[in-house]
Structures are given as C-alpha cells and as structure tokens.
Scaffold this active site. Sequence first.
Site, PDB file in Angstrom:
ATOM      1  N   CYS A  86      12.808   0.834   4.694  1.00 44.27           N
ATOM      2  CA  CYS A  86      11.520   1.181   5.284  1.00 44.27           C
ATOM      3  C   CYS A  86      10.657  -0.076   5.391  1.00 44.27           C
ATOM      4  O   CYS A  86      10.754  -0.982   4.569  1.00 44.27           O
ATOM      5  CB  CYS A  86      10.807   2.237   4.439  1.00 44.27           C
ATOM      6  SG  CYS A  86       9.242   2.804   5.181  1.00 44.27           S
ATOM      7  N   ASP A 121       7.665  -0.295   4.738  1.00 43.81           N
ATOM      8  CA  ASP A 121       6.644  -0.246   3.689  1.00 43.81           C
ATOM      9  C   ASP A 121       6.609  -1.552   2.874  1.00 43.81           C
ATOM     10  O   ASP A 121       7.641  -2.003   2.364  1.00 43.81           O
ATOM     11  CB  ASP A 121       6.951   0.941   2.758  1.00 43.81           C
ATOM     12  CG  ASP A 121       5.784   1.288   1.849  1.00 43.81           C
ATOM     13  OD1 ASP A 121       5.348   0.400   1.086  1.00 43.81           O
ATOM     14  OD2 ASP A 121       5.305   2.436   1.905  1.00 43.81           O
ATOM     15  N   ARG A 166       5.710  -2.189   0.049  1.00 44.27           N
ATOM     16  CA  ARG A 166       6.008  -2.073  -1.383  1.00 44.27           C
ATOM     17  C   ARG A 166       7.506  -2.022  -1.682  1.00 44.27           C
ATOM     18  O   ARG A 166       7.898  -1.899  -2.841  1.00 44.27           O
ATOM     19  CB  ARG A 166       5.328  -0.810  -1.943  1.00 44.27           C
ATOM     20  CG  ARG A 166       3.810  -0.851  -1.844  1.00 44.27           C
ATOM     21  CD  ARG A 166       3.211   0.530  -2.039  1.00 44.27           C
ATOM     22  NE  ARG A 166       3.604   1.462  -0.975  1.00 44.27           N
ATOM     23  CZ  ARG A 166       3.224   2.741  -0.925  1.00 44.27           C
ATOM     24  NH1 ARG A 166       2.455   3.251  -1.860  1.00 44.27           N
ATOM     25  NH2 ARG A 166       3.606   3.494   0.081  1.00 44.27           N
TER      26      ARG A 166
HETATM   27 CO    CO Z   1       8.316   4.472   3.961  1.00 47.63          CO
END
Ligand code: CO
Length: 210
Positions: free
Chosen positions: A42, A44, A46
């Site tokens: 992903c 993302d 993080r």
């Molecule tokens: Co995600």
Amino acid sequence: MKSYEKLLLENRAWASEKVSEDPDFFNRLAHLQTPEFLWIGCSDSRVPANEITGTQPGEIFVHRNVANMVVHTDLNLLTVLDYAVNHLKVKHVIVCGHYGCGGVKASMTKHNFGIINKWLRNIKDVYRFHREELEEIKDEEARADKLVELNVQEQVMNLAKTSIVQKAWAHHQRPHLHGWVYGLKDGIIKPVFEMPAGTHIDDLYEFDDL
Ligand code: CO
C-alpha cells in the site's frame, strides 16, 4: 530550514554513513540489482517495505498503490510484475496489506470520492465475493480488518491469474506468492495466504499455451 531541505540534508548524512560502513556500497549497487523479492504494498506512508523488513537497497523490488491492488488492466503493475519475474527473476512476490487501511475502509462506505471510486470499485468487488463471511462480523473495525486480509488473498489470486506468473510457474517453478498483512499498532507482519509455484487455480483462469 524548509521541510524538503531537511530531506536533502538527511540524505547526505545517510549516504556518508553507508559509505563509512561499507566503502563499496554504492559502487556495487550502481552496477547491478539482484533482488529476490517483489513487494506489492500500500502507498500508506506508515508501511515502508525496506524499513519494516530490515532490508537494504537492492534487496526488494517495490510497487505500491492504494490498498496494494493487482488490477489486470493496470499497465504499471503489469510492467513491474513482468520485469521482476522475467528479468530480475525474483523468487518471491509478496502482496502486503495493512490493518487500518484507508483505501479498504473507504471502499466500505457509500461516499463519492470522485475518480478514486474507480480504484475502490475493485475492493468493493472483493467485499461482494465475501459478503456473507464479512457481515457476520458486527464490529466495524474488525470487519474492515477481515476485508484487508481477504483483499490480500484476492490480490495474490489475481497474480496467479496472469499469464506472466503462470508461464514462470510452468517453466521455472517460481515465484512463490505470499499474502501478508502488516499491523500498524504493533509493527508485526502476519502471513495470511500463500500460493507456492504450480498451485492449481480455477480452470477458467488457466492458460494452456504457456
Ligand atoms: Co492502505
């Protein structure tokens, strides 16, 4: 100092630290990359592939998009997959999702996100395939986390449906496909699904002229 200037400064510090640990580090990598793994994760911020797996530059070939999707018409993904499998000859392809994924959660709402709807549609389809199992889970967060796991599983199966993977399985007995989920709350990766090379898939998706 501007925020982006700090990135450049940190980069200088990182590069000199690498050279002090291993004077040949950049010379070696500049000539060759031989990663054993393709990571489909992903976007993302993080979930940084190298950092959470303790790997160095040169060890993982990385593709990231919203909710770690393997979409059959995505030329970007297919190019990365073809290059990783046929040129870099990776032994493992890892689809790594993460609990608390914003893309997955967004797909469970009726909210109109504009152009993003088209991407989220693919996750809504995963929900529909597994609707019964998901709707037994009453807690909203737990249901979203289950969808994260099922989505990873479906994306691994989407890899197996490509002629790229089927051809490599038939001729080279690789790559081994893995579905993992990373926990934002504890930093731990949980393996949830795998397909070793040669796993039989639904006949409908198997090609016979590889
Ligand atoms: Co995600």
